[in-house]
Write an enzyme that holds these catalytic residues in place. Sequence first.
Site, PDB file in Angstrom:
ATOM      1  N   ASP A   7       5.691   5.568  -4.739  1.00 53.67           N
ATOM      2  CA  ASP A   7       6.383   6.126  -5.898  1.00 53.67           C
ATOM      3  C   ASP A   7       5.344   6.939  -6.692  1.00 53.67           C
ATOM      4  O   ASP A   7       4.134   6.778  -6.469  1.00 53.67           O
ATOM      5  CB  ASP A   7       6.888   4.928  -6.717  1.00 53.67           C
ATOM      6  CG  ASP A   7       7.437   5.295  -8.063  1.00 53.67           C
ATOM      7  OD1 ASP A   7       8.059   6.364  -8.192  1.00 53.67           O
ATOM      8  OD2 ASP A   7       7.249   4.482  -9.010  1.00 53.67           O
ATOM      9  N   ASP A   9       5.723   7.914 -10.585  1.00 55.83           N
ATOM     10  CA  ASP A   9       5.565   7.471 -11.983  1.00 55.83           C
ATOM     11  C   ASP A   9       5.266   5.981 -12.084  1.00 55.83           C
ATOM     12  O   ASP A   9       6.020   5.147 -11.588  1.00 55.83           O
ATOM     13  CB  ASP A   9       6.826   7.815 -12.794  1.00 55.83           C
ATOM     14  CG  ASP A   9       6.933   9.309 -13.019  1.00 55.83           C
ATOM     15  OD1 ASP A   9       6.063   9.850 -13.711  1.00 55.83           O
ATOM     16  OD2 ASP A   9       7.866   9.929 -12.470  1.00 55.83           O
TER      17      ASP A   9
HETATM   18 MG   LIG Z   1       7.926   4.450 -10.959  1.00 54.43          MG
END
Ligand SMILES: [Mg+2]
Length: 190
Positions: A7, A9
């Site tokens: 991922d 963020d």
């Molecule tokens: Mg995230």
Amino acid sequence: MYKFGFDIDGVLTNEGDNDNNIWHKTFIDHFGDKVKKVSDSYDFREAYNLPDSDIIDFLNENKEKIFSSVPPYQEAIEFLNRLKEQGHKIILITARHEEFRDVTEKWLSRNNFSYDKLYHDENKAPLALNENLEIFVDDHRDNVRDIKSVGIPALLFTRSHNLNASEDEYTARVSNWQEIKDYIKNYYLR
Ligand SMILES: [Mg+2]
């Protein structure tokens, strides 16, 4: 060769914790001190108890700025580069909307991240499966749960908003990049 998924963020980006969190600080700049964090929800509407319209205005004004200015985890850059050098593949899957592809690619390139593919998609589990990922690392408990449920090991990066995830929702918890590196080295890089 393995394919590792990450991922962006909260995993590659170092958003900071609590009062130093970049989103929180930008909230205070935008709304003033009167805005208070009322819960640790992943959802800003719940976390700040603000109406949808305020959140939408806030995000429209600030998202791109945050995406381009948030600092990276230095260890993440180094580790992804090392994996690439060793012949592995890096697949990034972000829930950021496709309209932020340009700012995201620029941020990745400016910070010297190595990767093979970047997907913008909220629904991560089918993609993880389709890419035949070895493992995925995310801080959003829903993504981790979904990915684990399709049979792919999923590491939950500990954040205040995922502390109450139960143990059956993730393969393992990690609280920093050292733990991510140790886990991946231990299981895949012997
Ligand atoms: Mg995230």
